[in-house]
Design a protein around this motif. Structure first.
Motif, PDB file in Angstrom:
ATOM      1  N   THR A 105       1.060  -0.902  -0.140  1.00 39.59           N
ATOM      2  CA  THR A 105      -0.161   0.032   0.120  1.00 39.59           C
ATOM      3  C   THR A 105       0.762   1.133  -0.072  1.00 39.59           C
ATOM      4  O   THR A 105       0.246   2.316  -0.310  1.00 39.59           O
ATOM      5  CB  THR A 105      -0.550  -0.024   0.930  1.00 39.59           C
ATOM      6  N   CYS A 126      -8.288   0.057  -2.458  1.00 37.57           N
ATOM      7  CA  CYS A 126      -8.830  -0.370  -2.623  1.00 37.57           C
ATOM      8  C   CYS A 126      -9.023  -1.511  -3.822  1.00 37.57           C
ATOM      9  O   CYS A 126     -10.126  -1.156  -5.131  1.00 37.57           O
ATOM     10  CB  CYS A 126     -10.751  -0.140  -2.071  1.00 37.57           C
ATOM     11  N   ILE A 130      -9.112  -4.255   1.845  1.00 40.09           N
ATOM     12  CA  ILE A 130      -8.310  -2.835   2.264  1.00 40.09           C
ATOM     13  C   ILE A 130      -7.599  -2.741   2.520  1.00 40.09           C
ATOM     14  O   ILE A 130      -7.490  -3.391   3.510  1.00 40.09           O
ATOM     15  CB  ILE A 130      -9.636  -2.545   1.857  1.00 40.09           C
ATOM     16  N   CYS A 132      -5.172   0.852   4.089  1.00 38.29           N
ATOM     17  CA  CYS A 132      -5.099   2.202   4.806  1.00 38.29           C
ATOM     18  C   CYS A 132      -3.404   2.437   5.064  1.00 38.29           C
ATOM     19  O   CYS A 132      -3.546   2.124   6.362  1.00 38.29           O
ATOM     20  CB  CYS A 132      -6.093   3.008   5.090  1.00 38.29           C
ATOM     21  N   ASP A 153     -11.787  -5.085   9.460  1.00 39.51           N
ATOM     22  CA  ASP A 153     -11.476  -4.830   8.025  1.00 39.51           C
ATOM     23  C   ASP A 153     -12.974  -5.263   7.800  1.00 39.51           C
ATOM     24  O   ASP A 153     -13.063  -6.175   7.658  1.00 39.51           O
ATOM     25  CB  ASP A 153      -9.902  -5.104   7.553  1.00 39.51           C
ATOM     26  N   GLY A 155     -14.306  -4.491   3.212  1.00 42.38           N
ATOM     27  CA  GLY A 155     -14.328  -3.878   2.262  1.00 42.38           C
ATOM     28  C   GLY A 155     -13.478  -4.503   1.315  1.00 42.38           C
ATOM     29  O   GLY A 155     -12.470  -4.959   1.029  1.00 42.38           O
ATOM     30  N   GLY A 156     -13.415  -4.177  -0.379  1.00 38.65           N
ATOM     31  CA  GLY A 156     -12.648  -5.016  -1.085  1.00 38.65           C
ATOM     32  C   GLY A 156     -13.571  -5.694  -2.417  1.00 38.65           C
ATOM     33  O   GLY A 156     -14.755  -5.653  -1.522  1.00 38.65           O
ATOM     34  N   MET A 236     -18.705   0.740   1.367  1.00 37.61           N
ATOM     35  CA  MET A 236     -17.765   0.586   1.402  1.00 37.61           C
ATOM     36  C   MET A 236     -17.033   1.744   1.321  1.00 37.61           C
ATOM     37  O   MET A 236     -16.085   2.417   1.611  1.00 37.61           O
ATOM     38  CB  MET A 236     -17.276   0.324  -0.364  1.00 37.61           C
ATOM     39  N   GLU A 239     -16.645   3.364   4.998  1.00 36.93           N
ATOM     40  CA  GLU A 239     -15.440   2.340   5.124  1.00 36.93           C
ATOM     41  C   GLU A 239     -14.181   3.128   5.115  1.00 36.93           C
ATOM     42  O   GLU A 239     -12.968   3.669   5.561  1.00 36.93           O
ATOM     43  CB  GLU A 239     -15.259   1.066   4.520  1.00 36.93           C
ATOM     44  N   VAL A 240     -13.988   3.342   3.435  1.00 36.09           N
ATOM     45  CA  VAL A 240     -12.752   4.132   2.790  1.00 36.09           C
ATOM     46  C   VAL A 240     -12.625   5.574   3.865  1.00 36.09           C
ATOM     47  O   VAL A 240     -11.668   6.036   3.966  1.00 36.09           O
ATOM     48  CB  VAL A 240     -13.523   4.638   1.449  1.00 36.09           C
TER      49      VAL A 240
END
Length: 335
Positions: A105, A126, A130, A132, A153, A155-156, A236, A239-240
């Motif tokens: 990442t 993502c 996902i 960060c 976690d 998402g994705g 989604m 979450e981002v």
């Protein structure tokens, strides 16, 4: 090519690996593409063997046996202990006297940061999953374990596909709310019902790897107005924004202008509902954040991180950035 402050940049994802050899002046003199990097499945040494195949080709193209510094951004390097283990494995290959290993990442983050003098900001990636990360010029970082549900976690693309299947199955058998996903998901595979799709996935008629094909179907269903599909897209986005604002806060960047970089296949697709909600939520929760989608290849980020480590002048950063912005996007320097 002399060793000097040359950099071997490695961006290794789950499905493919990109390698670049960057000379001291910032010119890319060797490049190669290899297979995916999956140490949890095959073991560390076998995974590094796959890297070595691509590294050997890139070094041969550069006319070099080694470089001054190795900058490796690797999938599955989720915890500091994993980064140390992988760095030790790369040192044993003797590609260069110094080795820096980070989660992949960080490659997206550094590739998207246009400010080469003082790289600072946050990136959310993502794709299949996902993650960060954030960084400051003084070396401080913000990150999450990003191991999956056990580390909080969601998402994705993988999680979105699973959620879509769950809601569609319950819509068909009556346990859940009505949703057009009940028809659109099986129709993607030419099947008449969710029961048929469940059976095909369970018995192997459809390979598990093909589940990722359902994520674009989910977005298309949401764009057509389906309430359940739209709720998943909204989740989604939530979450981002949650991850990015927490990372900004940890780095003391919530109150000042800072880039929030959006990368990975799900975010790079710029789905209007997802993109618009992310930007609206950021405007509310982090008004000075500057969101932008990263389109540069992550191996550029690995190269720039390497140049940061060796103290290269800004002009060197600009030269390698220019290489990747002028169409040299596949394995091979001149391709």
């Amino acid at each position: 090519m002399g060793v000097g402050t040359s950099v071997l940049a490695i961006d290794a994802g789950n499905s493919k690996t990109d390698v670049a050899v960057v000379a001291a002046d910032g010119s890319v003199v060797g490049a190669a593409r290899g297979g995916g990097f999956q140490p949890p499945q095959v073991g560390v040494e076998t995974a590094v063997d796959i890297l070595e195949e691509a590294v050997t080709r890139a070094l041969a193209e550069a006319g070099a046996d080694s470089v001054g510094h190795v900058s490796a951004c690797l999938a599955n390097a989720d915890l500091p202990v994993e980064e140390r283990e992988l760095a030790d494995a790369l040192r044993r290959r003797a590609w260069g006297p110094s080795v820096d290993v980070r989660n992949d990442t960080f490659a997206i983050l550094r590739a998207g940061l246009l400010e080469d003098t003082e790289p600072r900001g946050v990136a959310v990636v993502c794709g299949a999953g996902i993650n960060c990360v954030g960084m400051l010029p003084d070396g401080r970082t913000a990150r999450f374990p990003a191991i999956g549900r056990i580390s909080g976690d969601w998402g994705g693309g993988g999680a979105l596909a699973e959620e879509a299947l769950w809601f569609a199955a319950r819509a068909e058998d009556g346990r859940g709310d009505a949703t057009a996903l009940r028809e659109t998901l099986p129709a993607h595979f030419g099947l008449p019902s969710m029961y048929a799709l469940i059976e095909a996935l369970h018995l192997g008629g459809i390979a598990p790897v093909r589940r990722h094909e359902l994520t674009p179907v989910l977005f298309a269903t949401a764009a057509a107005g389906d309430a359940v599909a739209r709720s998943l897209v909204d989740r989604m986005a939530d979450e981002v924004v949650a991850m990015s604002t927490v990372a900004l806060d940890r780095l003391g960047l919530l109150g000042e202008e800072a880039p929030v970089l959006l990368g990975g296949s799900v975010l790079a697709a710029r789905h209007p509902q997802l993109d618009d909600r992310i930007r609206a939520l950021l405007a509310d929760r982090a008004p000075k954040a500057v969101p932008r989608v990263v389109v540069a290849r992550p191996v550029l980020g690995a190269a720039l991180l390497g140049l940061d480590q060796v103290g290269a002048p800004n002009g060197v950063h600009a030269r390698v950035r220019g290489h990747y912005e002028t169409g040299h996007h596949e394995s091979g320097v001149g391709v």
